[in-house]
Design a protein around this motif. Sequence first.
Motif, short mmCIF file in Angstrom:
data_model
loop_
_atom_site.label_atom_id
_atom_site.label_comp_id
_atom_site.label_asym_id
_atom_site.label_seq_id
_atom_site.Cartn_x
_atom_site.Cartn_y
_atom_site.Cartn_z
N TYR A 3 -48.20 -61.32 -49.37
CA TYR A 3 -47.54 -62.01 -48.27
C TYR A 3 -46.82 -63.20 -48.83
O TYR A 3 -47.38 -64.01 -49.56
N CYS A 4 -45.57 -63.28 -48.48
CA CYS A 4 -44.74 -64.40 -48.90
C CYS A 4 -44.68 -65.36 -47.72
O CYS A 4 -44.23 -64.99 -46.64
N VAL A 5 -45.18 -66.55 -47.91
CA VAL A 5 -45.27 -67.48 -46.78
C VAL A 5 -44.41 -68.72 -47.01
O VAL A 5 -44.16 -69.13 -48.14
N TYR A 7 -44.59 -72.64 -46.24
CA TYR A 7 -45.63 -73.62 -45.91
C TYR A 7 -45.09 -75.02 -46.16
O TYR A 7 -44.05 -75.18 -46.84
N LEU A 15 -49.11 -65.75 -50.77
CA LEU A 15 -50.45 -66.01 -50.26
C LEU A 15 -51.46 -65.19 -51.06
O LEU A 15 -51.38 -63.97 -51.11
N LEU A 75 -49.31 -73.67 -42.85
CA LEU A 75 -48.57 -72.41 -42.93
C LEU A 75 -47.57 -72.35 -41.78
O LEU A 75 -47.92 -72.58 -40.63
N ARG A 77 -44.83 -69.74 -41.61
CA ARG A 77 -44.20 -68.46 -41.32
C ARG A 77 -44.59 -67.44 -42.38
O ARG A 77 -44.78 -67.79 -43.54
N ILE A 78 -44.70 -66.19 -41.96
CA ILE A 78 -44.87 -65.11 -42.93
C ILE A 78 -43.52 -64.43 -43.07
O ILE A 78 -42.89 -64.04 -42.09
N ASN A 79 -43.05 -64.33 -44.30
CA ASN A 79 -41.75 -63.72 -44.57
C ASN A 79 -41.94 -62.30 -45.10
O ASN A 79 -43.04 -61.90 -45.44
N TYR A 81 -41.70 -59.79 -48.05
CA TYR A 81 -41.73 -59.90 -49.50
C TYR A 81 -41.22 -58.60 -50.09
O TYR A 81 -41.67 -57.52 -49.73
N CYS A 90 -37.62 -62.94 -51.06
CA CYS A 90 -38.31 -63.37 -49.85
C CYS A 90 -37.28 -63.36 -48.73
O CYS A 90 -36.22 -63.97 -48.85
#
Length: 100
Positions: A3-5, A7, A15, A75, A77-79, A81, A90
Motif C-alpha cells: 500500500y502506497c500511502v 501521510y 505501508l 495517514l 490517503r491510500i494511493n 501502487y 504512486c
Amino acid sequence: MSYCVTYSESKVGLLLSFVKIKHCNCLSDNCDCGSKFYAVINQCTTNLLPEYLNCTHIHEISTTSENIVVDVSELCRINYYINMGDREFCAKPIMKFEFN
Ligand SMILES: [Zn+2]
C-alpha cells in the motif's frame, strides 16, 4: 501487495505494517488502559512524471532505507501502487469532483 500511502499531509511511503503500543506498564494481557496504533512506513522519494504526459496525479517513487513510525491519524490517503519491475509509481485516486 503493497500500500502506497500519503501521510503527514504530503509525504509518500509504502505501508509496511501497523503496531499497537500500550502506554502503561501492566503485565496483564487484559489491560484496558488503552493503546494507540501506529503505522510503520518506508519513506519514499517522489518525482513528477515529465510535464508532456500531463499526468499530475501519478508520481514515480523510489523506496529508501528509511522507515518511520507515525501515528495512524497522520495517514491521509491510500494511493494506487504500481510496480513495473525496476520502476515504481504512486497514483492518487481520482475523485469524481475533479472532473468538474
Ligand atoms: Zn495497562
